[in-house]
Write an enzyme that holds these catalytic residues in place. Structure first.
Site, PDB file in Angstrom:
ATOM      1  N   SER A  78      45.382  35.099  34.731  1.00 53.08           N
ATOM      2  CA  SER A  78      44.583  34.120  35.512  1.00 53.08           C
ATOM      3  C   SER A  78      44.757  32.571  34.760  1.00 53.08           C
ATOM      4  O   SER A  78      44.996  32.543  33.510  1.00 53.08           O
ATOM      5  CB  SER A  78      43.091  34.474  35.539  1.00 53.08           C
ATOM      6  N   TYR A  84      35.164  38.181  32.022  1.00 57.77           N
ATOM      7  CA  TYR A  84      36.304  38.147  32.902  1.00 57.77           C
ATOM      8  C   TYR A  84      37.353  37.148  32.107  1.00 57.77           C
ATOM      9  O   TYR A  84      38.501  37.487  32.053  1.00 57.77           O
ATOM     10  CB  TYR A  84      36.125  37.577  34.226  1.00 57.77           C
TER      11      TYR A  84
HETATM   12  N1  LIG Z   1      41.531  35.695  43.638  1.00 51.99           N
HETATM   13  C1  LIG Z   1      41.442  34.947  42.473  1.00 51.99           C
HETATM   14  O1  LIG Z   1      41.242  33.607  42.596  1.00 51.99           O
HETATM   15  C2  LIG Z   1      42.196  35.190  41.306  1.00 51.99           C
HETATM   16  C3  LIG Z   1      42.572  34.461  40.167  1.00 51.99           C
HETATM   17  C4  LIG Z   1      43.059  34.515  39.055  1.00 51.99           C
HETATM   18  C5  LIG Z   1      43.434  35.896  38.697  1.00 51.99           C
HETATM   19  N2  LIG Z   1      43.097  36.738  39.867  1.00 51.99           N
HETATM   20  C6  LIG Z   1      43.553  38.507  39.467  1.00 51.99           C
HETATM   21  O2  LIG Z   1      44.331  38.701  40.547  1.00 51.99           O
HETATM   22  C7  LIG Z   1      44.075  40.143  40.781  1.00 51.99           C
HETATM   23  C8  LIG Z   1      44.123  40.696  41.838  1.00 51.99           C
HETATM   24  O3  LIG Z   1      42.917  39.934  42.599  1.00 51.99           O
HETATM   25  P1  LIG Z   1      42.455  39.527  44.014  1.00 51.99           P
HETATM   26  O4  LIG Z   1      42.005  38.158  43.993  1.00 51.99           O
HETATM   27  O5  LIG Z   1      43.587  40.097  44.869  1.00 51.99           O
HETATM   28  O6  LIG Z   1      41.134  40.557  44.251  1.00 51.99           O
HETATM   29  P2  LIG Z   1      40.649  41.682  45.368  1.00 51.99           P
HETATM   30  O7  LIG Z   1      41.084  40.869  46.604  1.00 51.99           O
HETATM   31  O8  LIG Z   1      39.528  41.850  45.083  1.00 51.99           O
HETATM   32  O9  LIG Z   1      41.820  42.859  45.323  1.00 51.99           O
HETATM   33  C9  LIG Z   1      41.714  43.665  44.040  1.00 51.99           C
HETATM   34  C10 LIG Z   1      42.338  44.705  44.198  1.00 51.99           C
HETATM   35  O10 LIG Z   1      42.364  45.766  43.095  1.00 51.99           O
HETATM   36  C11 LIG Z   1      42.039  47.139  43.658  1.00 51.99           C
HETATM   37  N3  LIG Z   1      41.272  47.688  42.528  1.00 51.99           N
HETATM   38  C12 LIG Z   1      39.922  47.228  42.328  1.00 51.99           C
HETATM   39  N4  LIG Z   1      39.640  48.351  41.372  1.00 51.99           N
HETATM   40  C13 LIG Z   1      40.121  49.218  41.424  1.00 51.99           C
HETATM   41  C14 LIG Z   1      40.261  50.573  40.857  1.00 51.99           C
HETATM   42  N5  LIG Z   1      39.259  51.105  40.141  1.00 51.99           N
HETATM   43  N6  LIG Z   1      41.379  51.338  40.866  1.00 51.99           N
HETATM   44  C15 LIG Z   1      42.414  50.861  41.944  1.00 51.99           C
HETATM   45  N7  LIG Z   1      42.275  49.896  42.467  1.00 51.99           N
HETATM   46  C16 LIG Z   1      41.470  48.938  42.149  1.00 51.99           C
HETATM   47  C17 LIG Z   1      41.317  46.885  44.927  1.00 51.99           C
HETATM   48  O11 LIG Z   1      41.692  47.836  45.785  1.00 51.99           O
HETATM   49  P3  LIG Z   1      40.508  49.035  46.160  1.00 51.99           P
HETATM   50  O12 LIG Z   1      39.196  48.280  46.453  1.00 51.99           O
HETATM   51  O13 LIG Z   1      41.216  49.265  47.538  1.00 51.99           O
HETATM   52  O14 LIG Z   1      40.634  50.139  45.221  1.00 51.99           O
HETATM   53  C18 LIG Z   1      42.461  45.374  45.511  1.00 51.99           C
HETATM   54  O15 LIG Z   1      43.542  46.155  46.148  1.00 51.99           O
HETATM   55  C19 LIG Z   1      43.148  40.603  39.567  1.00 51.99           C
HETATM   56  O16 LIG Z   1      43.616  41.041  38.373  1.00 51.99           O
HETATM   57  C20 LIG Z   1      42.257  39.203  39.462  1.00 51.99           C
HETATM   58  O17 LIG Z   1      41.630  39.251  38.225  1.00 51.99           O
HETATM   59  C21 LIG Z   1      42.517  36.619  41.033  1.00 51.99           C
END
Ligand SMILES: NC(=O)c1ccc[n+]([C@@H]2O[C@H](COP(=O)([O-])OP(=O)(O)OC[C@H]3O[C@@H](n4cnc5c(N)ncnc54)[C@H](OP(=O)(O)O)[C@@H]3O)[C@@H](O)[C@H]2O)c1
Length: 258
Positions: A139, A152
């Site tokens: 991130s 985080y």
């Molecule tokens: N969105 C942002 O602004 C942002 C910025 C920087 C970095 N990131 C990073 O990008 C990555 C993806 O985040 P996102 O923004 O796409 O969030 P999101 O929409 O909440 O998606 C998170 C994904 O992780 C899966 N997940 C969560 N807990 C899990 C578990 N115990 N076992 C298996 N799968 C699990 C969820 O699927 P299920 O609930 O179906 O299990 C979902 O598919 C993360 O590493 C986050 O830290 C996000």
């Protein structure tokens, strides 16, 4: 044996967008997350692109999930040459006000699970003839402490350093390692992280998951060390590196004060 791109966290957000982008580039896919119904819907959609799509519903927080997942892949006769190590979570609030268990779960999913997945992928593929790619989602929070998202941001700093370290170790091998550092991106991340209010206010500054996914896959396949999507996110990362850490911390503290 056909090669597949394995995406963790493929049911929502950035992982789902990367899966769509990979299907458009004709990658065969294995989609992993907990929500089987969401994975099945996405698989149906992506098969329209003429690629093969498998789903594996799994809770990655279970102790043996990394070996269970790769064993299941092998049992199905599939080979993973690209791992998008993406499933992650965040939490928001002053460190001492958030239940300790939430912090520990964040550390476990964002670090321990990602390390376990990377280990399985590397040990099963190193020395093979085919080229492999590992993308770890970090991130822009990797670049400075972020008050109220302290744990985080620390997990994401770990992922950035971890990725760069193993990338160097593997530099003469068939495996290339990249770190993805998105800034705020439209996804479902902000609901469980209880940050809805902050990001509703700032929604216009956020990138779409689709543009992050396109840049992420381009960078991974070009074997870039660190992929920071978007001009302002790059600028923020560079500024955080150059500024004294007290100033970088105070600035992110202002941005995330809610
Ligand atoms: N969105 C942002 O602004 C942002 C910025 C920087 C970095 N990131 C990073 O990008 C990555 C993806 O985040 P996102 O923004 O796409 O969030 P999101 O929409 O909440 O998606 C998170 C994904 O992780 C899966 N997940 C969560 N807990 C899990 C578990 N115990 N076992 C298996 N799968 C699990 C969820 O699927 P299920 O609930 O179906 O299990 C979902 O598919 C993360 O590493 C986050 O830290 C996000």
């Amino acid at each position: 044996m056909k090669h597949y791109t394995l995406v963790t966290g493929a049911s929502k957000g950035i992982g789902k967008a990367i899966a769509r982008e990979a299907a458009a580039r004709k990658h065969n896919l294995i989609l992993a997350a907990r929500s089987q119904n969401l994975l099945s819907q996405l698989a149906q959609e992506l098969k329209q692109q003429g690629v093969e799509v498998e789903t594996i519903a799994i809770d990655l927080l279970k102790d043996t999930s990394h070996t269970d997942l790769f064993n299941e892949v092998e049992q199905r006769g599939l080979s993973v040459n690209i791992l998008i190590n993406n499933a992650g979570m965040g939490n928001y609030g002053k460190f001492y006000k958030v239940p300790l268990e939430e912090h520990l779960t964040t550390i476990r999913l964002n670090n321990e699970v990602m390390v376990r997945m990377a280990y399985e992928f590397i040990t099963r593929n190193k020395g093979k003839e085919h080229r492999c790619y590992l993308l770890n989602t970090a991130s822009t929070a990797s670049y400075q402490p972020v008050p109220k998202m302290t744990v985080y941001a620390a997990t994401k700093a770990f992922m950035l350093f971890f990725s760069q370290g193993i990338r160097f170790e593997l530099r003469r091998s068939n495996i290339s390692v990249s770190a993805l550092c998105p800034g705020p991106t439209h996804s479902q991340f902000f609901e469980p992280a209880k940050m809805d209010d902050i990001w509703h206010k700032n929604a216009k500054y956020m990138m779409t998951a689709e543009s992050v996914a396109r840049i992420a896959l381009d960078g991974t396949l070009r074997r870039k060390a660190v992929i920071i999507p978007g001009f302002f996110n790059k600028l923020g990362a560079v500024s955080a590196k150059l500024a004294p850490q007290t100033i970088a911390t105070a600035t992110s503290g202002m941005l995330f004060k809610g």
